[in-house]
Enzyme design. Structure first.
Site, PDB file in Angstrom:
ATOM      1  N   ASP A   8      71.868  30.163  26.754  1.00  0.00           N
ATOM      2  CA  ASP A   8      72.323  31.173  25.565  1.00  0.00           C
ATOM      3  C   ASP A   8      71.969  32.690  25.874  1.00  0.00           C
ATOM      4  O   ASP A   8      71.235  32.906  26.933  1.00  0.00           O
ATOM      5  CB  ASP A   8      71.815  30.735  24.194  1.00  0.00           C
ATOM      6  CG  ASP A   8      70.365  30.925  23.870  1.00  0.00           C
ATOM      7  OD1 ASP A   8      69.752  31.239  24.748  1.00  0.00           O
ATOM      8  OD2 ASP A   8      69.819  30.431  22.536  1.00  0.00           O
ATOM      9  N   HIS A   9      71.852  33.664  24.841  1.00  0.00           N
ATOM     10  CA  HIS A   9      71.326  34.964  25.110  1.00  0.00           C
ATOM     11  C   HIS A   9      69.931  35.185  25.486  1.00  0.00           C
ATOM     12  O   HIS A   9      69.444  35.839  26.427  1.00  0.00           O
ATOM     13  CB  HIS A   9      71.864  35.993  23.920  1.00  0.00           C
ATOM     14  CG  HIS A   9      71.245  35.322  22.812  1.00  0.00           C
ATOM     15  ND1 HIS A   9      71.765  34.259  22.336  1.00  0.00           N
ATOM     16  CD2 HIS A   9      70.241  35.688  21.933  1.00  0.00           C
ATOM     17  CE1 HIS A   9      70.977  33.881  21.289  1.00  0.00           C
ATOM     18  NE2 HIS A   9      70.301  34.951  20.741  1.00  0.00           N
ATOM     19  N   CYS A  65      67.330  28.173  26.729  1.00  0.00           N
ATOM     20  CA  CYS A  65      67.492  28.867  25.637  1.00  0.00           C
ATOM     21  C   CYS A  65      66.169  29.551  25.255  1.00  0.00           C
ATOM     22  O   CYS A  65      65.535  29.532  26.262  1.00  0.00           O
ATOM     23  CB  CYS A  65      68.090  28.144  24.396  1.00  0.00           C
ATOM     24  SG  CYS A  65      66.778  26.620  23.822  1.00  0.00           S
ATOM     25  N   GLY A  66      65.808  30.068  24.147  1.00  0.00           N
ATOM     26  CA  GLY A  66      64.588  30.749  23.894  1.00  0.00           C
ATOM     27  C   GLY A  66      63.445  29.879  24.247  1.00  0.00           C
ATOM     28  O   GLY A  66      62.353  30.259  24.922  1.00  0.00           O
ATOM     29  N   THR A  67      63.259  28.721  23.699  1.00  0.00           N
ATOM     30  CA  THR A  67      62.352  27.661  23.732  1.00  0.00           C
ATOM     31  C   THR A  67      62.657  26.770  24.632  1.00  0.00           C
ATOM     32  O   THR A  67      61.712  25.814  25.000  1.00  0.00           O
ATOM     33  CB  THR A  67      61.959  27.065  22.259  1.00  0.00           C
ATOM     34  OG1 THR A  67      63.098  26.637  21.663  1.00  0.00           O
ATOM     35  CG2 THR A  67      61.415  28.209  21.201  1.00  0.00           C
ATOM     36  N   GLY A  68      64.061  26.273  24.961  1.00  0.00           N
ATOM     37  CA  GLY A  68      64.200  24.977  25.397  1.00  0.00           C
ATOM     38  C   GLY A  68      64.542  23.844  24.408  1.00  0.00           C
ATOM     39  O   GLY A  68      65.098  23.051  24.635  1.00  0.00           O
ATOM     40  N   GLY A  70      66.229  23.939  21.223  1.00  0.00           N
ATOM     41  CA  GLY A  70      67.733  23.892  20.840  1.00  0.00           C
ATOM     42  C   GLY A  70      68.535  23.076  22.006  1.00  0.00           C
ATOM     43  O   GLY A  70      69.484  22.064  21.537  1.00  0.00           O
ATOM     44  N   MET A  71      68.517  23.595  23.055  1.00  0.00           N
ATOM     45  CA  MET A  71      69.286  23.119  24.302  1.00  0.00           C
ATOM     46  C   MET A  71      68.954  21.574  24.429  1.00  0.00           C
ATOM     47  O   MET A  71      69.893  20.833  24.564  1.00  0.00           O
ATOM     48  CB  MET A  71      69.235  23.760  25.572  1.00  0.00           C
ATOM     49  CG  MET A  71      69.592  25.022  25.637  1.00  0.00           C
ATOM     50  SD  MET A  71      71.440  25.174  25.641  1.00  0.00           S
ATOM     51  CE  MET A  71      71.917  26.778  26.282  1.00  0.00           C
ATOM     52  N   HIS A  98      59.729   9.202  35.734  1.00  0.00           N
ATOM     53  CA  HIS A  98      59.469   8.263  34.507  1.00  0.00           C
ATOM     54  C   HIS A  98      60.975   8.040  33.715  1.00  0.00           C
ATOM     55  O   HIS A  98      61.165   7.077  33.313  1.00  0.00           O
ATOM     56  CB  HIS A  98      58.459   8.434  33.682  1.00  0.00           C
ATOM     57  CG  HIS A  98      57.047   8.613  34.331  1.00  0.00           C
ATOM     58  ND1 HIS A  98      55.854   8.486  33.398  1.00  0.00           N
ATOM     59  CD2 HIS A  98      56.515   8.391  35.645  1.00  0.00           C
ATOM     60  CE1 HIS A  98      54.904   8.539  34.245  1.00  0.00           C
ATOM     61  NE2 HIS A  98      55.167   8.347  35.564  1.00  0.00           N
ATOM     62  N   ARG A 132      58.826  -0.317  35.559  1.00  0.00           N
ATOM     63  CA  ARG A 132      58.646  -0.138  34.165  1.00  0.00           C
ATOM     64  C   ARG A 132      59.650   0.742  33.501  1.00  0.00           C
ATOM     65  O   ARG A 132      60.185   0.495  32.099  1.00  0.00           O
ATOM     66  CB  ARG A 132      57.214  -0.338  33.748  1.00  0.00           C
ATOM     67  CG  ARG A 132      56.686   0.907  34.023  1.00  0.00           C
ATOM     68  CD  ARG A 132      55.304   0.806  33.666  1.00  0.00           C
ATOM     69  NE  ARG A 132      54.370   2.100  33.711  1.00  0.00           N
ATOM     70  CZ  ARG A 132      54.140   2.775  34.938  1.00  0.00           C
ATOM     71  NH1 ARG A 132      54.441   2.203  36.029  1.00  0.00           N
ATOM     72  NH2 ARG A 132      53.461   3.834  34.899  1.00  0.00           N
ATOM     73  N   HIS A 133      59.742   1.680  34.015  1.00  0.00           N
ATOM     74  CA  HIS A 133      60.331   3.011  33.507  1.00  0.00           C
ATOM     75  C   HIS A 133      61.844   2.611  33.470  1.00  0.00           C
ATOM     76  O   HIS A 133      62.763   2.982  32.529  1.00  0.00           O
ATOM     77  CB  HIS A 133      60.274   4.063  34.507  1.00  0.00           C
ATOM     78  CG  HIS A 133      58.796   4.546  34.671  1.00  0.00           C
ATOM     79  ND1 HIS A 133      57.905   4.715  33.606  1.00  0.00           N
ATOM     80  CD2 HIS A 133      58.090   4.548  35.840  1.00  0.00           C
ATOM     81  CE1 HIS A 133      56.759   5.150  33.853  1.00  0.00           C
ATOM     82  NE2 HIS A 133      56.883   5.071  35.193  1.00  0.00           N
TER      83      HIS A 133
HETATM   84  C1  RB5 Z   1      67.793  32.029  19.544  1.00  0.00           C
HETATM   85  O1  RB5 Z   1      67.281  33.100  18.990  1.00  0.00           O
HETATM   86  C2  RB5 Z   1      66.993  31.057  19.528  1.00  0.00           C
HETATM   87  O2  RB5 Z   1      66.962  30.271  18.491  1.00  0.00           O
HETATM   88  C3  RB5 Z   1      67.512  30.134  20.700  1.00  0.00           C
HETATM   89  O3  RB5 Z   1      67.630  30.510  21.959  1.00  0.00           O
HETATM   90  C4  RB5 Z   1      66.499  28.865  21.181  1.00  0.00           C
HETATM   91  O4  RB5 Z   1      65.268  29.042  21.216  1.00  0.00           O
HETATM   92  C5  RB5 Z   1      66.690  27.434  20.158  1.00  0.00           C
HETATM   93  O5  RB5 Z   1      66.062  26.436  20.273  1.00  0.00           O
END
Ligand code: RB5
Length: 150
Positions: A8-9, A65-68, A70-71, A98, A132-133
């Site tokens: 994303d952005h 994405c910002g944190t990973g 949401g993706m 694993h 096992r995995h």
């Molecule tokens: C976008 O602002 C942010 O919410 C998105 O990139 C992501 O971090 C969501 O999990």
């Protein structure tokens, strides 16, 4: 190796950086966008990348994405996808060894370029250990088979 990539952005800049690194490393990269830092919705890109894996057009996917978070949540809704959120090297190694993960998710607002590059290297070079995995993965696959309609 053929890899699909999407962001994303908030992951756009890191995606562009990693795309260059992957191409320099002789990987074939299919970029599903986004194409700028204009605000978009991460599930749109997660689903495109994951569907290309399910169709076997590519072997692996990378989503940023910002944190990973949401993706990874979106990617794991796709049948056949095992998405791993890896913002450190240990998780990157375990995700392949694993969990036989076929999608790597990262946080563009969490990671610097140098660490992200090392995560990608370790993740791509890791090999599933089986044993096992394998049994645990099979339980997930079986659950998916029983609960998802085609
Ligand atoms: C976008 O602002 C942010 O919410 C998105 O990139 C992501 O971090 C969501 O999990």
């Amino acid at each position: 190796m053929k890899i699909a990539i999407g962001s994303d952005h908030a992951g756009f800049r890191l995606k562009e950086f990693l795309k260059d690194f992957l191409r320099e490393s002789k990987c074939e990269v299919v970029d599903f966008g986004t194409d700028s830092e204009e605000s978009v919705d991460y599930p749109d890109f997660a689903f495109k990348v994951c569907e290309s894996i399910v169709k076997q057009d590519v072997q692996f996917g990378i989503l940023i994405c910002g944190t990973g978070l949401g993706m990874s949540i979106a990617a794991n809704k796709v049948k056949g996808i095992r998405a791993s959120l890896c913002n450190d090297l240990f998780a990157a190694r375990c995700a392949r060894e694993h969990n036989d993960a076929n999608v790597l998710c990262m946080g563009g607002r969490v990671l610097g370029e140098a660490l992200a590059k090392e995560i990608v290297k370790i993740w791509l070079n890791g090999e599933f250990q089986g044993g096992r995995h394998e049994r645990r993965i099979q339980k997930i696959t079986e659950y998916e088979r029983k609960t998802h309609s085609d």
